[in-house]
Write a protein that holds these residues in place. Structure first.
Motif, mmCIF file in Angstrom:
data_model
loop_
_atom_site.group_PDB
_atom_site.id
_atom_site.type_symbol
_atom_site.label_atom_id
_atom_site.label_comp_id
_atom_site.label_asym_id
_atom_site.label_seq_id
_atom_site.Cartn_x
_atom_site.Cartn_y
_atom_site.Cartn_z
ATOM 1 N N VAL A 194 -4.240 -9.089 3.140
ATOM 2 C CA VAL A 194 -4.564 -7.964 4.012
ATOM 3 C C VAL A 194 -3.306 -7.427 4.691
ATOM 4 N N LEU A 195 -2.471 -8.310 5.196
ATOM 5 C CA LEU A 195 -1.279 -7.895 5.939
ATOM 6 C C LEU A 195 -0.263 -7.175 5.069
ATOM 7 N N VAL A 196 -0.175 -7.551 3.796
ATOM 8 C CA VAL A 196 0.789 -6.883 2.898
ATOM 9 C C VAL A 196 0.117 -5.780 2.089
ATOM 10 N N ARG A 197 -1.153 -5.472 2.427
ATOM 11 C CA ARG A 197 -1.922 -4.394 1.808
ATOM 12 C C ARG A 197 -2.136 -4.604 0.314
ATOM 13 N N GLN A 198 -2.441 -5.808 -0.085
ATOM 14 C CA GLN A 198 -2.645 -6.117 -1.504
ATOM 15 C C GLN A 198 -3.972 -6.847 -1.714
ATOM 16 N N GLU A 199 -5.020 -6.373 -1.033
ATOM 17 C CA GLU A 199 -6.323 -7.017 -1.177
ATOM 18 C C GLU A 199 -6.823 -6.971 -2.620
ATOM 19 N N PRO A 228 3.858 0.929 0.905
ATOM 20 C CA PRO A 228 4.095 1.163 2.341
ATOM 21 C C PRO A 228 5.101 0.162 2.912
ATOM 22 N N TYR A 229 5.991 0.674 3.750
ATOM 23 C CA TYR A 229 6.921 -0.202 4.460
ATOM 24 C C TYR A 229 6.270 -0.637 5.769
ATOM 25 N N ILE A 230 6.150 -1.934 5.970
ATOM 26 C CA ILE A 230 5.566 -2.482 7.194
ATOM 27 C C ILE A 230 6.612 -3.395 7.832
ATOM 28 N N ALA A 231 7.208 -2.923 8.906
ATOM 29 C CA ALA A 231 8.279 -3.676 9.565
ATOM 30 C C ALA A 231 7.764 -5.005 10.093
ATOM 31 N N THR A 254 -4.395 -3.106 16.332
ATOM 32 C CA THR A 254 -2.940 -3.202 16.504
ATOM 33 C C THR A 254 -2.198 -2.627 15.301
ATOM 34 N N ALA A 255 -2.936 -1.997 14.387
ATOM 35 C CA ALA A 255 -2.340 -1.550 13.125
ATOM 36 C C ALA A 255 -1.712 -0.168 13.247
ATOM 37 N N SER A 256 -0.666 0.043 12.468
ATOM 38 C CA SER A 256 -0.092 1.363 12.267
ATOM 39 C C SER A 256 -0.837 2.031 11.106
ATOM 40 N N PRO A 257 -0.676 3.338 10.895
ATOM 41 C CA PRO A 257 -1.380 4.009 9.784
ATOM 42 C C PRO A 257 -1.100 3.369 8.423
ATOM 43 N N GLN A 258 0.131 2.886 8.209
ATOM 44 C CA GLN A 258 0.470 2.261 6.928
ATOM 45 C C GLN A 258 -0.330 0.976 6.684
ATOM 46 N N GLU A 259 -0.725 0.334 7.779
ATOM 47 C CA GLU A 259 -1.396 -0.960 7.655
ATOM 48 C C GLU A 259 -2.889 -0.848 7.383
ATOM 49 N N THR A 260 -3.424 0.353 7.435
ATOM 50 C CA THR A 260 -4.848 0.533 7.149
ATOM 51 C C THR A 260 -5.070 1.365 5.891
ATOM 52 N N GLN A 261 -4.013 1.561 5.104
ATOM 53 C CA GLN A 261 -4.157 2.240 3.822
ATOM 54 C C GLN A 261 -4.622 1.251 2.758
ATOM 55 N N LEU A 262 -5.390 1.752 1.810
ATOM 56 C CA LEU A 262 -5.831 0.925 0.692
ATOM 57 C C LEU A 262 -4.938 1.202 -0.508
ATOM 58 N N LEU A 263 -4.219 0.182 -0.966
ATOM 59 C CA LEU A 263 -3.386 0.315 -2.152
ATOM 60 C C LEU A 263 -4.210 -0.044 -3.383
ATOM 61 N N ILE A 264 -4.213 0.853 -4.344
ATOM 62 C CA ILE A 264 -4.988 0.643 -5.566
ATOM 63 C C ILE A 264 -4.016 0.273 -6.687
ATOM 64 N N PRO A 265 -4.184 -0.893 -7.311
ATOM 65 C CA PRO A 265 -3.259 -1.317 -8.371
ATOM 66 C C PRO A 265 -3.161 -0.298 -9.505
ATOM 67 N N ASP A 309 -0.134 7.279 -6.367
ATOM 68 C CA ASP A 309 -0.185 8.276 -5.299
ATOM 69 C C ASP A 309 -1.487 8.273 -4.508
ATOM 70 N N VAL A 310 -2.405 7.394 -4.819
ATOM 71 C CA VAL A 310 -3.692 7.368 -4.125
ATOM 72 C C VAL A 310 -3.704 6.203 -3.136
ATOM 73 N N MET A 311 -3.594 6.534 -1.843
ATOM 74 C CA MET A 311 -3.633 5.516 -0.793
ATOM 75 C C MET A 311 -4.562 5.990 0.319
ATOM 76 N N PRO A 312 -5.876 5.889 0.115
ATOM 77 C CA PRO A 312 -6.816 6.392 1.125
ATOM 78 C C PRO A 312 -6.776 5.574 2.411
ATOM 79 N N GLN A 313 -7.007 6.266 3.528
ATOM 80 C CA GLN A 313 -7.127 5.578 4.812
ATOM 81 C C GLN A 313 -8.521 4.961 4.916
#
Length: 359
Positions: free
Chosen positions: A281-286, A230-233, A151-162, A166-170
């Motif tokens: 996981v939902l806010v992409r901050q694992e 990433p903006y996740i509505a 059910t995820a959008s592309p923004q929701e499966t990106q990995l945010l690196i602290p 500019d590096v947000m791999p899918q």
């Protein structure tokens, strides 16, 4: 639930529009969960004492813990009930992110409840058999992970690196495995930390507060664009859930502070840990969760190192694991261990929040 009523009443009196504001509903969520915990806590403790649902204490642990034997346990059920009621009252019930978090905390809470019931009511010290416990955790964790992936959008499966802007791999299919690992791992990490009065609940409150800030910013298009996240509505609604954890946690701490009148048990620890993992996981901050929840990570690593060292060399690295027991056996008073771990947790949460700007 009450947001629907407020929306209906706003056509007669504009003052009810205040309930549309996320920040206002979050404040009400904190106060509602806190109020439920403080009001229901005393009769619940008396009821648990009446039915003799009390903590059992290991003989090989710190001698100061022997006095804790018989302290009412399974108080975590109070936390979960307070959180669920606060969210149902003040959350937008059309929001799927809110429901995913509720499923996580209730699902893992029920697993912990079964474990506590077997240990404390049936008087079986082994509790729920380990393989069955892990199986049910895996089923719930994997179910959430698979649902979120499909059910995820592309923004929701990106990995945010602290600290890297500019590096947000899918992640692709790796998202499922990472989500499963974060949810199940965090659940068990909080459970391992829950060994002293108030030790686990305040770091949980602090981490939930930090994740609530991330949720608000991620769900706000202006702030997310400014901070390059990433903006996740819709994910901003998790602020209500995080606020409920803060309120219920502080209410529980009122009774769980040293010397504790009640323990949360597996029902609270497993449920709260799973909730923190799901929010991250939902806010992409694992990865930020590993920073903010550093106390949980350290406690878990200490157990892994202790078991690994003993099996490989026959020697123990620590006097006892998890780590908080090591310091107790070194002669630290229990309140000193607790407060110092609280301070470390606060520092780590602040470092985690700093990743918003240092990117």
């Amino acid at each position: 639930m009450l947001t629907w009523l407020a929306e209906y009443l706003s056509q007669f009196y504009s003052g009810f529009n205040v309930f549309q504001y996320l920040t206002f509903r979050s404040i009400l969520s904190v106060l509602t969960a806190l109020g439920i915990s403080l009001i229901v806590g005393p009769p619940m403790i008396r009821r648990l004492s009446t039915y003799q649902i009390g903590q059992t204490v290991r003989d090989d642990g710190p001698q100061t813990h022997l006095s804790k034997a018989g302290t009412p346990t399974m108080g975590g059920a109070l936390i979960i009930v307070a959180i669920v009621l606060a969210c149902l009252l003040w959350g937008e019930l059309e929001n799927r992110y809110l429901w995913v978090c509720l499923v996580a905390i209730v699902g893992f809470g029920l697993i912990g409840l079964a474990d506590d019931y077997i240990k404390l009511v049936r008087k079986d010290p082994k509790g729920l058999i380990a393989r069955w416990k892990y199986l049910w955790q895996s089923l719930v964790g994997a179910g959430i992970a698979i649902y979120l992936f499909y059910t995820a959008s592309p923004q929701e499966t990106q990995l945010l690196i602290p600290f890297v802007k500019d590096v947000m791999p899918q992640l692709g299919l790796m998202f499922i495995f990472m989500t499963y690992f974060v949810i199940v791992g965090t659940s068990n990490a909080v459970n391992l930390t829950d060994g002293l009065d108030g030790l686990a609940i305040l770091p949980t409150v602090l981490v939930a507060g930090g994740l609530g800030i991330f949720a608000y910013l991620t769900g706000n298009q202006v702030f997310s664009e400014y901070l390059s996240i990433p903006y996740i509505a819709g994910v901003g609604e998790l602020v209500v859930f995080c606020a409920a954890i803060v309120g219920a946690g502080l209410g529980f701490l009122w009774f769980n502070t040293y010397p504790a009148q009640v323990f949360m048990g597996d029902v609270g620890a497993l449920g709260l840990g799973a909730a923190l993992g799901t929010i991250a996981v939902l806010v992409r901050q694992e990865l930020v969760l590993f920073i903010m929840g550093g106390v949980f990570v350290i406690e878990t690593v200490s157990v892994i190192l202790q078991v690994g060292s003993y099996k490989l060399t026959g020697k123990r690295i620590f006097k006892m694991a998890p780590l908080h027991h090591h310091y107790e056996l070194k002669g630290w008073p229990e309140p000193r261990v607790i407060v110092r771990f609280w301070i470390i947790s606060l520092i780590l949460v602040l470092i985690g929040l700093a990743t918003l700007k240092i990117r």
